[in-house]
Design an enzyme around this catalytic site. Structure first.
Site, PDB file in Angstrom:
ATOM      1  N   GLU A  83      28.744  64.351  56.061  1.00 52.02           N
ATOM      2  CA  GLU A  83      27.832  65.057  56.974  1.00 52.02           C
ATOM      3  C   GLU A  83      26.404  65.082  56.439  1.00 52.02           C
ATOM      4  OE1 GLU A  83      28.820  65.645  59.827  1.00 52.02           O
ATOM      5  OE2 GLU A  83      30.948  66.221  59.819  1.00 52.02           O
ATOM      6  N   HIS A 126      28.158  73.768  55.939  1.00 50.38           N
ATOM      7  CA  HIS A 126      29.041  73.506  57.084  1.00 50.38           C
ATOM      8  C   HIS A 126      30.455  73.882  56.664  1.00 50.38           C
ATOM      9  CE1 HIS A 126      31.617  71.580  59.923  1.00 50.38           C
ATOM     10  NE2 HIS A 126      32.021  70.670  59.052  1.00 50.38           N
ATOM     11  N   HIS A 130      35.118  71.968  66.116  1.00 52.83           N
ATOM     12  CA  HIS A 130      35.028  71.405  64.767  1.00 52.83           C
ATOM     13  C   HIS A 130      34.670  72.483  63.736  1.00 52.83           C
ATOM     14  CE1 HIS A 130      32.971  68.216  61.939  1.00 52.83           C
ATOM     15  NE2 HIS A 130      33.658  69.125  61.274  1.00 52.83           N
TER      16      HIS A 130
HETATM   17  P1  13P Z   1      33.305  65.553  53.698  1.00 55.30           P
HETATM   18  O1  13P Z   1      34.540  65.612  52.818  1.00 55.30           O
HETATM   19  O2  13P Z   1      32.777  64.137  53.825  1.00 55.30           O
HETATM   20  O3  13P Z   1      32.271  66.543  53.223  1.00 55.30           O
HETATM   21  O4  13P Z   1      33.733  65.950  55.178  1.00 55.30           O
HETATM   22  C1  13P Z   1      34.296  67.201  55.468  1.00 55.30           C
HETATM   23  C2  13P Z   1      33.977  67.689  56.837  1.00 55.30           C
HETATM   24  O5  13P Z   1      34.145  68.850  57.098  1.00 55.30           O
HETATM   25  C3  13P Z   1      33.430  66.743  57.847  1.00 55.30           C
HETATM   26  O6  13P Z   1      32.939  67.429  58.951  1.00 55.30           O
HETATM   27 ZN    ZN Z   2      33.722  69.495  59.210  1.00 54.17          ZN
END
Ligand code: 13P
Ligand code: ZN
Length: 241
Positions: free
Chosen positions: A111, A134, A206
């Site tokens: 991300e 996030h 999400h």
């Molecule tokens: P990453 O492991 O690449 O950080 O991805 C996790 C995620 O929550 C993608 O939205």
């Molecule tokens: Zn995610």
């Protein structure tokens, strides 16, 4: 903040996210602008892997340093070993690529487009906010499946009405972004568009994205919003509308 304090705060938040059930497997990510916290020794470190081109050049981030969760890495592991589950990247002088410089050749989160697009805006506007987060908070994601909360206004009003803290600490509300492919430029563009006028952005079906002066501050925003969402879900489960 000192660099070690920032890394310790990232580890603390990662542990909380796991305990809250918001970080299944490698779910969630964090990126912190540590440019003001590193010393000359770190600045001189050579790259550990070939440079990676950014899809969109970010000139305001030229020469900046970021601590990033590694892609595929678990928050619960980052909580114990932050430098084994995250890395430090440096944006190249032309603002069009980055290099991993420490401590291991761990590639940053998928991300990164959303995180860096927002950091670019924060630096450009002279903001004191240094952290982006996030995560996958269960009740906020649950509400994003309900058509009545598909709009920014409806969801923000609903969350403000649950407890006074939400309006107090999140007065700009939560922007709702329709589902977009994880890691995509579309997700990054939508996040940037909404975060400038809201306290957080809900990535429908999400997760949630927030910003803060530090990673604890970014976490607190999502924690308060999800507390409201939890109460709303309890009311719905009790059979009330
Ligand atoms: P990453 O492991 O690449 O950080 O991805 C996790 C995620 O929550 C993608 O939205
Ligand atoms: Zn995610």
């Amino acid at each position: 903040m000192l660099f070690t304090d920032t890394i310790n705060a990232c580890a603390e938040v990662a542990g909380i996210l796991w305990q809250k059930g918001w970080a299944e497997r490698n779910g969630g990510n964090l990126v912190v602008n540590i440019t003001d916290e590193i010393d000359d020794t770190m600045r001189r470190l050579p790259p550990l892997a070939p440079a990676v081109r950014l899809a969109v050049p970010l000139p305001a981030l030229t020469g900046r340093y970021f601590y990033c969760k590694g892609t595929g890495c678990r928050m619960r592991d980052l909580a114990r070993k932050p430098m084994d589950n995250g890395s430090i990247i440096r944006i190249a002088p032309d603002g069009a690529s980055y290099e991993v410089i420490a401590c291991k050749p761990i590639m940053p989160t998928s991300e990164l487009p959303s995180h860096l697009a927002v950091h670019h805006k924060l630096v450009e506007t002279g903001s004191d906010k240094k952290a982006t987060l996030h995560t996958h908070p269960t009740e906020l994601v649950a509400l994003s499946h309900l058509p009545q909360y598909a709009s920014t206004d409806e969801l923000s009003r609903c969350l403000w009405d649950m407890i006074p803290e939400t309006r107090l600490f999140c007065p700009k509300g939560i922007g709702v972004l329709p589902y977009a492919e994880p890691g995509s430029e579309e997700l990054a563009e939508g996040t940037l568009r909404l975060i400038v006028s809201h306290d957080a952005v809900l990535w429908a079906k999400h997760g949630v994205f927030s910003i803060g002066t530090d990673i604890i501050d970014a976490f607190d925003t999502i924690d308060i919003l999800n507390k409201s969402a939890q109460i709303r879900c309890s009311i719905l489960v009790a059979g009330n509308q």
